[in-house]
Design an enzyme around this catalytic site. Structure first.
Site, short mmCIF file in Angstrom:
data_model
loop_
_atom_site.label_atom_id
_atom_site.label_comp_id
_atom_site.label_asym_id
_atom_site.label_seq_id
_atom_site.Cartn_x
_atom_site.Cartn_y
_atom_site.Cartn_z
N HIS A 112 0.82 -1.21 0.00
CA HIS A 112 0.00 0.00 0.00
C HIS A 112 0.85 1.26 0.00
CE1 HIS A 112 0.76 0.68 4.29
NE2 HIS A 112 0.28 -0.53 4.58
N CYS A 132 2.71 -4.84 6.73
CA CYS A 132 2.51 -4.65 5.28
C CYS A 132 3.79 -4.15 4.61
CB CYS A 132 1.40 -3.62 5.07
SG CYS A 132 -0.22 -4.16 5.66
#
Length: 157
Positions: A112, A132
């Site tokens: 992301h 992430c």
């Protein structure tokens, strides 16, 4: 977090990622994500990882980024971060390992951009995610446009 120097055979920093990618390789120790097309690297990006990046993800909340071979299984253009590509973690072996240890394996692992509340163009320094892989907003726009559901993602130590 600026793009790393150009790897052989890849687009120079700032050059657009032209066309679709069929594989993504993430090298945690090098803090680098490389996009591939037809077996050839086409562009690399500098990345941030989970706040405790060493080792494979073992349980929810450990701050580690998982290691292994995964697939993009969802695309979110309304993410809390500037676009996101979901990775199909946990895999059955991750669930089994966590169950044996009596813990939750965690989930919701994404590639992301930056948090939406950050000023445009600002990039958080260091490893700051919950597990992430983060890149700049401009970079995730480019990667998001070139990456389909089912794209292979390999995450190496």
């Amino acid at each position: 977090m600026r793009p790393s120097p150009t790897a052989p055979g890849t687009a120079p920093p700032g050059a657009p990622l032209a066309g679709p990618v069929d594989r993504i390789l993430i090298a945690k120790s090098a803090r680098q994500l490389t996009a591939f097309r037809d077996g050839r690297p086409v562009k690399s990006y500098r990345i941030a990882l989970g706040f405790a990046p060493d080792g494979d993800k073992a349980r929810q909340g450990d701050g580690r980024t998982p290691e292994g071979v995964f697939r993009i299984d969802r695309r979110n253009d309304a993410s809390a971060y500037h676009l996101s590509l979901g990775i199909d973690y946990p895999q059955p072996q991750d669930r089994a390992r966590a169950a044996a240890a009596g813990v939750d394996p965690g989930g919701d692992i994404f590639i992301h951009g930056q948090p939406n509340q950050r000023p445009a163009g600002e990039v958080l320094p260091g490893d700051w995610t919950a597990g992430c892989i983060a890149i700049s907003d401009a970079e995730i726009r480019e990667l998001f446009a070139a990456t389909a559901i089912g794209t292979q993602v390999e995450i190496r130590p």
